[in-house]
Design a protein around this motif. Structure first.
Motif, PDB file in Angstrom:
ATOM      1  N   ARG A  70       0.823  -1.202   0.000  1.00  0.00           N
ATOM      2  CA  ARG A  70       0.000   0.000   0.000  1.00  0.00           C
ATOM      3  C   ARG A  70       0.866   1.264   0.000  1.00  0.00           C
ATOM      4  O   ARG A  70       1.953   1.280   0.572  1.00  0.00           O
ATOM      5  CB  ARG A  70      -0.905   0.012   1.234  1.00  0.00           C
ATOM      6  CG  ARG A  70      -1.702  -1.283   1.434  1.00  0.00           C
ATOM      7  CD  ARG A  70      -2.394  -1.260   2.777  1.00  0.00           C
ATOM      8  NE  ARG A  70      -3.072  -2.505   3.079  1.00  0.00           N
ATOM      9  CZ  ARG A  70      -2.512  -3.541   3.716  1.00  0.00           C
ATOM     10  NH1 ARG A  70      -1.237  -3.460   4.121  1.00  0.00           N
ATOM     11  NH2 ARG A  70      -3.190  -4.636   3.960  1.00  0.00           N
ATOM     12  N   ALA A  71       0.334   2.300  -0.621  1.00  0.00           N
ATOM     13  CA  ALA A  71       0.975   3.622  -0.580  1.00  0.00           C
ATOM     14  C   ALA A  71      -0.108   4.630  -0.239  1.00  0.00           C
ATOM     15  O   ALA A  71      -1.072   4.781  -0.987  1.00  0.00           O
ATOM     16  CB  ALA A  71       1.618   3.953  -1.913  1.00  0.00           C
ATOM     17  N   ILE A  72       0.039   5.295   0.894  1.00  0.00           N
ATOM     18  CA  ILE A  72      -1.002   6.191   1.391  1.00  0.00           C
ATOM     19  C   ILE A  72      -0.437   7.605   1.525  1.00  0.00           C
ATOM     20  O   ILE A  72       0.558   7.832   2.230  1.00  0.00           O
ATOM     21  CB  ILE A  72      -1.546   5.707   2.746  1.00  0.00           C
ATOM     22  CG1 ILE A  72      -2.172   4.318   2.580  1.00  0.00           C
ATOM     23  CG2 ILE A  72      -2.564   6.700   3.306  1.00  0.00           C
ATOM     24  CD1 ILE A  72      -2.589   3.664   3.870  1.00  0.00           C
ATOM     25  N   ILE A  73      -1.060   8.538   0.842  1.00  0.00           N
ATOM     26  CA  ILE A  73      -0.633   9.940   0.857  1.00  0.00           C
ATOM     27  C   ILE A  73      -1.383  10.681   1.955  1.00  0.00           C
ATOM     28  O   ILE A  73      -2.602  10.548   2.083  1.00  0.00           O
ATOM     29  CB  ILE A  73      -0.922  10.602  -0.501  1.00  0.00           C
ATOM     30  CG1 ILE A  73      -0.201   9.858  -1.630  1.00  0.00           C
ATOM     31  CG2 ILE A  73      -0.505  12.070  -0.488  1.00  0.00           C
ATOM     32  CD1 ILE A  73      -0.612  10.323  -3.019  1.00  0.00           C
ATOM     33  N   LEU A  89      -2.270   4.871  11.302  1.00  0.00           N
ATOM     34  CA  LEU A  89      -1.889   3.955  10.225  1.00  0.00           C
ATOM     35  C   LEU A  89      -0.940   2.845  10.662  1.00  0.00           C
ATOM     36  O   LEU A  89      -1.068   1.688  10.215  1.00  0.00           O
ATOM     37  CB  LEU A  89      -1.235   4.748   9.086  1.00  0.00           C
ATOM     38  CG  LEU A  89      -2.164   5.529   8.169  1.00  0.00           C
ATOM     39  CD1 LEU A  89      -1.359   6.481   7.281  1.00  0.00           C
ATOM     40  CD2 LEU A  89      -2.995   4.577   7.299  1.00  0.00           C
ATOM     41  N   LEU A  90       0.019   3.158  11.504  1.00  0.00           N
ATOM     42  CA  LEU A  90       1.089   2.198  11.797  1.00  0.00           C
ATOM     43  C   LEU A  90       0.589   0.824  12.255  1.00  0.00           C
ATOM     44  O   LEU A  90       1.107  -0.204  11.791  1.00  0.00           O
ATOM     45  CB  LEU A  90       2.057   2.783  12.829  1.00  0.00           C
ATOM     46  CG  LEU A  90       3.068   3.809  12.286  1.00  0.00           C
ATOM     47  CD1 LEU A  90       4.014   4.259  13.386  1.00  0.00           C
ATOM     48  CD2 LEU A  90       3.848   3.240  11.109  1.00  0.00           C
ATOM     49  N   ASP A  97       4.706  -1.442   2.868  1.00  0.00           N
ATOM     50  CA  ASP A  97       3.761  -0.334   2.738  1.00  0.00           C
ATOM     51  C   ASP A  97       4.510   0.998   2.908  1.00  0.00           C
ATOM     52  O   ASP A  97       5.576   1.056   3.538  1.00  0.00           O
ATOM     53  CB  ASP A  97       2.648  -0.431   3.778  1.00  0.00           C
ATOM     54  CG  ASP A  97       1.712  -1.611   3.525  1.00  0.00           C
ATOM     55  OD1 ASP A  97       1.733  -2.151   2.406  1.00  0.00           O
ATOM     56  OD2 ASP A  97       0.977  -1.989   4.461  1.00  0.00           O
ATOM     57  N   THR A  98       3.917   2.066   2.377  1.00  0.00           N
ATOM     58  CA  THR A  98       4.579   3.373   2.393  1.00  0.00           C
ATOM     59  C   THR A  98       3.606   4.468   2.805  1.00  0.00           C
ATOM     60  O   THR A  98       2.486   4.537   2.293  1.00  0.00           O
ATOM     61  CB  THR A  98       5.148   3.724   1.001  1.00  0.00           C
ATOM     62  OG1 THR A  98       6.045   2.687   0.586  1.00  0.00           O
ATOM     63  CG2 THR A  98       5.891   5.052   1.031  1.00  0.00           C
ATOM     64  N   ILE A  99       4.044   5.324   3.738  1.00  0.00           N
ATOM     65  CA  ILE A  99       3.318   6.537   4.089  1.00  0.00           C
ATOM     66  C   ILE A  99       4.018   7.712   3.405  1.00  0.00           C
ATOM     67  O   ILE A  99       5.244   7.834   3.465  1.00  0.00           O
ATOM     68  CB  ILE A  99       3.294   6.759   5.614  1.00  0.00           C
ATOM     69  CG1 ILE A  99       2.575   5.600   6.318  1.00  0.00           C
ATOM     70  CG2 ILE A  99       2.612   8.084   5.961  1.00  0.00           C
ATOM     71  CD1 ILE A  99       2.652   5.669   7.843  1.00  0.00           C
ATOM     72  N   ILE A 100       3.231   8.568   2.755  1.00  0.00           N
ATOM     73  CA  ILE A 100       3.780   9.702   2.005  1.00  0.00           C
ATOM     74  C   ILE A 100       3.170  10.984   2.551  1.00  0.00           C
ATOM     75  O   ILE A 100       1.970  11.219   2.408  1.00  0.00           O
ATOM     76  CB  ILE A 100       3.450   9.573   0.498  1.00  0.00           C
ATOM     77  CG1 ILE A 100       3.945   8.234  -0.055  1.00  0.00           C
ATOM     78  CG2 ILE A 100       4.036  10.743  -0.288  1.00  0.00           C
ATOM     79  CD1 ILE A 100       3.347   7.881  -1.403  1.00  0.00           C
ATOM     80  N   ASP A 101       3.992  11.811   3.181  1.00  0.00           N
ATOM     81  CA  ASP A 101       3.519  13.108   3.681  1.00  0.00           C
ATOM     82  C   ASP A 101       3.685  14.133   2.568  1.00  0.00           C
ATOM     83  O   ASP A 101       4.795  14.555   2.260  1.00  0.00           O
ATOM     84  CB  ASP A 101       4.305  13.525   4.923  1.00  0.00           C
ATOM     85  CG  ASP A 101       3.888  14.895   5.445  1.00  0.00           C
ATOM     86  OD1 ASP A 101       2.882  15.445   4.946  1.00  0.00           O
ATOM     87  OD2 ASP A 101       4.574  15.416   6.348  1.00  0.00           O
ATOM     88  N   GLY A 102       2.560  14.555   1.978  1.00  0.00           N
ATOM     89  CA  GLY A 102       2.590  15.518   0.888  1.00  0.00           C
ATOM     90  C   GLY A 102       2.281  16.936   1.312  1.00  0.00           C
ATOM     91  O   GLY A 102       2.050  17.795   0.459  1.00  0.00           O
ATOM     92  N   GLY A 103       2.297  17.204   2.621  1.00  0.00           N
ATOM     93  CA  GLY A 103       1.992  18.547   3.109  1.00  0.00           C
ATOM     94  C   GLY A 103       3.239  19.392   3.291  1.00  0.00           C
ATOM     95  O   GLY A 103       4.360  18.963   3.004  1.00  0.00           O
ATOM     96  N   ASN A 104       3.048  20.607   3.800  1.00  0.00           N
ATOM     97  CA  ASN A 104       4.165  21.530   4.039  1.00  0.00           C
ATOM     98  C   ASN A 104       4.744  21.299   5.429  1.00  0.00           C
ATOM     99  O   ASN A 104       4.683  22.169   6.300  1.00  0.00           O
ATOM    100  CB  ASN A 104       3.695  22.980   3.899  1.00  0.00           C
ATOM    101  CG  ASN A 104       3.683  23.439   2.468  1.00  0.00           C
ATOM    102  OD1 ASN A 104       4.451  22.961   1.643  1.00  0.00           O
ATOM    103  ND2 ASN A 104       2.801  24.375   2.154  1.00  0.00           N
TER     104      ASN A 104
END
Length: 470
Positions: A70-73, A89-90, A97-104
């Motif tokens: 899984r890849a979750i943004i 999530l953990l 699996d991958t967590i992607i922080d797309g924020g600032n």
């Protein structure tokens, strides 16, 4: 990730736009938001893309709706909401699996989160996403930090959704942990400076010449056809020309003169100081935003101290163009120097030419200068300094007199030019073979016995004032 199915937590303006972008590029995406109605609105308005959007009602349901790995943004506000999302999530994720922080996010927080998540056996990427909602929908510029093994499976999806410059995706992996978020932070710092430079030039014509916004618009439109071509130059001409449909007045004339900020410009200045670098133009821009918020005080001060130009002015538009170009180059130079300092401190090995290329499309500071900046970084430059490259040094030598004339005229007429004047000061300081810090070192030794280095002898020394007082 053969199917590249992804998840997204945070379906606000940016999240909705990015979800549609991902769906439009052929990937199914599961969605979760604290306010479920936001997802309903997105799906109802998505047309044929709706079939690729899956609403979930909990984080657990989101995870269950996705194939492995899984890849979750995460597109949630920076700070505590990111940590809360990670906490949720953990326990549900598995190795691969991958967590992607797309924020600032603050890059230092990204560094800590990367260690925490990777220690739990999960991949973590910190991704700076630039371009606003329009970029997220049709192609953002993206700056990735994290392990290469976490990036490679995600890469095809991100390259598909990214902005393209002559077919090349404006996304790249720049280094481990917080590298991507730091590059985005400095991007925003340069953005602050560029916006402030434009605002100051507008202010000179509005307050110095008494011009209406619509009469200034053609100047910026003309500049956008040349070396100053950029997203911010382009939208400035459109903003200046815009009319409020309710009142018939220029839109600028009805906007309250208080500018907001989300912290990234301030972070750029703080990190520059921590790393021993000057970010004076960016700092001036941040300071101007802070002062803009003190509107009530400014109104009182105007009544006591006077306001506006001391006398009617006439600014030469060619001088303004040259001044803007010189100051823009100097602000980029400051930004890239901060990136160099961080790269050295954290051993990131940042590719500055590649950073310039990723910024060519999709992001807010995209401009015609970036190709030349990339070329300069791929060439030999004295001291590795952008302003000392043959190309940019020649431009600065030609354009700095105009910047001096503009700032001198503004100062003598009582008009604020914090960023433009800071550009001159920084330029003049960096070109002094012998500066004035000898006086500072003498003072430090006088009152604090800090000692100083001598030009003619090795070692640390004290001034004669110590002997006179002993």
């Amino acid at each position: 990730m053969a199917t590249a199915s992804m998840g997204l937590i945070g379906v606000g303006t940016m999240g909705s736009a990015l979800a549609l972008n991902i769906a439009e590029n052929g990937h199914d995406i599961a969605l979760y938001n604290l306010a479920p109605s936001t997802i309903d609105d997105l799906i109802n308005g998505a047309g044929e893309l709706a079939t690729r959007l899956t609403k979930t009602n909990s984080v657990a349901e989101l995870v269950s709706a996705m194939p492995k790995p899984r890849a979750i943004i995460l597109l949630v506000p920076a700070g505590a909401p990111v940590d809360m999302s990670i906490d949720a999530l953990l326990p549900l994720l598995e190795g691969g699996d991958t967590i992607i922080d797309g924020g600032n996010s603050d890059f230092r927080e990204t560094q800590a989160r990367t260690k925490r998540v990777e220690d739990a056996g999960i991949n973590y990427l910190g991704v700076g996403v630039s371009g606003g909602a329009e970029g997220a929908r049709h192609g953002p510029s993206m700056m990735v930090g994290g392990s290469p093994s976490a990036w490679e499976p995600i890469r095809p999806v991100f390259e598909a959704i990214a902005a393209k410059h002559e077919g090349t995706p404006c996304v790249a992996h720049f280094g481990p942990d917080g590298a991507g978020h730091f590059v985005k932070t400095v991007h925003n710092g340069i953005e602050y400076a560029d916006m402030q430079l434009i605002a100051e030039i507008y202010g000179l014509l509005r307050d110095g010449e008494g011009r209406e916004p619509a009469s200034i618009a053609p100047m910026f439109a003309r500049w956008n056809d040349g070396i100053l071509k950029s997203y911010l130059t382009e939208i400035t001409s459109k903003i200046l020309a815009a009319v409020d449909p309710e009142t018939g007045k220029p839109v600028l004339d009805i906007i309250v003169d208080k500018a907001g900020q989300k912290g990234t410009g301030r972070w750029t200045v703080i990190e520059a100081i921590r790393m021993g670098q000057s970010a004076s133009i960016i700092e001036a821009a941040v300071g101007a935003r802070v002062l803009s918020s003190e509107r009530d005080t400014r109104k009182v001060a105007a009544g006591i101290l006077g306001t506006g130009a001391l006398s009617a002015q006439s600014f030469d538009e060619d001088d303004l163009e040259a001044a803007f170009l010189a100051a823009r180059i100097l602000s980029y130079a400051q930004g890239f120097r901060i990136l160099k300092a961080a790269s050295d401190e954290f051993d990131w090995s940042l590719d500055f030419a590649q950073i310039a290329e990723v910024w060519r499309e999709g992001c807010i500071i995209r401009s015609a200068l970036l190709d030349d900046i990339a070329t300069a970084f791929r060439s030999e430059m004295p001291e590795g300094r952008l302003i000392l490259s043959d190309h940019f040094a020649s431009i600065l030598l030609e354009k700095m007199p105009a910047l001096r004339r503009v700032v001198a005229q503004a100062v003598l007429s009582g008009l604020p030019v914090a960023a433009l004047s800071s550009a001159i000061s920084w330029f003049d300081e960096i070109r002094q073979a012998r500066g004035t810090a000898d006086m500072i070192q003498g003072q430090r030794d006088f009152f604090g016995a800090h000692s100083f280095l001598r030009l003619d002898k090795d070692g640390a020394h004290h001034g004669p004032w110590h002997a006179e007082r002993s």
